[in-house]
Design an enzyme around this catalytic site. Structure first.
Site, PDB file in Angstrom:
ATOM      1  N   HIS A 123      35.473  47.230  47.411  1.00 41.96           N
ATOM      2  CA  HIS A 123      35.315  48.220  46.177  1.00 41.96           C
ATOM      3  C   HIS A 123      33.989  48.856  46.207  1.00 41.96           C
ATOM      4  O   HIS A 123      33.034  48.396  46.668  1.00 41.96           O
ATOM      5  CB  HIS A 123      35.406  47.764  44.776  1.00 41.96           C
ATOM      6  CG  HIS A 123      34.531  46.774  44.328  1.00 41.96           C
ATOM      7  ND1 HIS A 123      34.484  45.575  44.662  1.00 41.96           N
ATOM      8  CD2 HIS A 123      33.483  47.040  43.480  1.00 41.96           C
ATOM      9  CE1 HIS A 123      33.505  44.898  44.213  1.00 41.96           C
ATOM     10  NE2 HIS A 123      32.929  45.862  43.279  1.00 41.96           N
TER      11      HIS A 123
ATOM     12  N   HIS B  18      31.685  46.900  48.886  1.00 43.00           N
ATOM     13  CA  HIS B  18      31.219  45.439  48.684  1.00 43.00           C
ATOM     14  C   HIS B  18      32.737  44.416  48.018  1.00 43.00           C
ATOM     15  O   HIS B  18      33.338  45.018  47.641  1.00 43.00           O
ATOM     16  CB  HIS B  18      29.885  45.166  48.102  1.00 43.00           C
ATOM     17  CG  HIS B  18      30.005  45.587  46.575  1.00 43.00           C
ATOM     18  ND1 HIS B  18      29.943  46.821  46.188  1.00 43.00           N
ATOM     19  CD2 HIS B  18      30.289  44.871  45.254  1.00 43.00           C
ATOM     20  CE1 HIS B  18      30.126  47.000  44.837  1.00 43.00           C
ATOM     21  NE2 HIS B  18      30.218  45.850  44.376  1.00 43.00           N
TER      22      HIS B  18
ATOM     23  N   ARG C  77      24.046  41.747  36.859  1.00 44.96           N
ATOM     24  CA  ARG C  77      24.250  43.018  37.484  1.00 44.96           C
ATOM     25  C   ARG C  77      24.028  44.133  36.545  1.00 44.96           C
ATOM     26  O   ARG C  77      24.306  44.046  35.320  1.00 44.96           O
ATOM     27  CB  ARG C  77      25.754  43.011  37.990  1.00 44.96           C
ATOM     28  CG  ARG C  77      25.835  44.334  38.929  1.00 44.96           C
ATOM     29  CD  ARG C  77      27.283  44.746  38.973  1.00 44.96           C
ATOM     30  NE  ARG C  77      27.951  45.577  38.018  1.00 44.96           N
ATOM     31  CZ  ARG C  77      28.987  46.090  37.821  1.00 44.96           C
ATOM     32  NH1 ARG C  77      30.010  45.768  38.724  1.00 44.96           N
ATOM     33  NH2 ARG C  77      29.383  46.939  36.905  1.00 44.96           N
TER      34      ARG C  77
HETATM   35 FE   LIG Z   1      31.025  45.365  42.386  1.00 44.53          FE
END
Ligand SMILES: [Fe+2]
Length: 216
Positions: free
Chosen positions: A30, A180, A196
């Site tokens: 994605h 990724h 993240r």
């Molecule tokens: Fe991601």
């Protein structure tokens, strides 16, 4: 549209005595937040703890994916839109059903151009992923084999970089020209704990209505 949390914990550590909602994040190929009309421009991922074996993240180059297609197929794809659907995210069935329902409610399917010109490099990149349901104006049956081909083509080993995490590694990538995937190939009793954040991208695409397939 979905809000952009500042920091997302991607972890399999228990949270409030329950299995973490993000323990299966990123399990299919994605580009971050492609299911919104402001897909992430870039993302940063920081490793706090990782298993001894496995848990790598793989990235692929979507410039190469586009540039190595035949001119005939490029011509077909150049004017096509693909419907990115958050419900195609792998592992949703293992999350809290109420939160998943809210995620879907906030994020209706979005159609994006299949080929996008990167605003900074001027290069064309393929913009599909394993979270695409169909192409606009085509049936799902027609779309599926083409999507399968494009994803397999885009993720061939020659285009892929595989990152083996070390503690305190920080990776930053451009979502406009990459995809990724986070691999689940490790002992799930071992901790994998990441943080993240994403950079808000340019506006792109339109809300897709299945009945009409038109702009709204
Ligand atoms: Fe991601």
């Amino acid at each position: 549209m979905q809000e952009h949390p500042e920091i997302l914990l991607v972890t399999n550590r228990m949270r409030n005595g329950k299995a973490s909602e993000t323990r299966n994040t990123g399990r299919n190929w994605h580009s971050d937040l492609s299911y919104t009309n402001h897909p992430a421009r870039g993302s940063l991922l920081w490793c706090e703890e990782r298993p001894d074996v496995g848990g790598d993240t793989m990235f692929t180059n979507m410039y190469f994916a586009y540039e190595t297609l035949s001119d005939k197929l490029k011509g077909f794809l150049d004017s096509l839109y693909a419907v990115h659907d958050v419900s195609m995210t792998k592992g949703l069935d293992k999350r809290d059903p109420e939160k998943v329902a809210e995620l879907k409610r906030l994020n209706p399917p979005i159609a994006h151009p299949v080929v996008r010109t990167h605003p900074e490099t001027g290069r064309k990149a393929l913009y599909v992923s394993e979270r695409v349901r169909t192409f606009v104006g085509m049936t799902e049956d027609e779309s599926r084999p083409i999507l399968k081909f494009l994803c397999e083509h885009a993720t061939q080993p020659e285009f892929v970089y595989r990152h083996q995490w070390r503690v305190h590694d920080l990776l930053m990538w451009d979502n406009r020209c990459t995809m990724h995937v986070a691999l689940a190939d490790f002992d799930q009793t071992k901790t994998r704990h990441m943080q993240r954040t994403s950079l808000l991208g340019e506006p792109s695409g339109f809300i897709y209505s299945e009945n009409e397939g038109e702009r709204h």
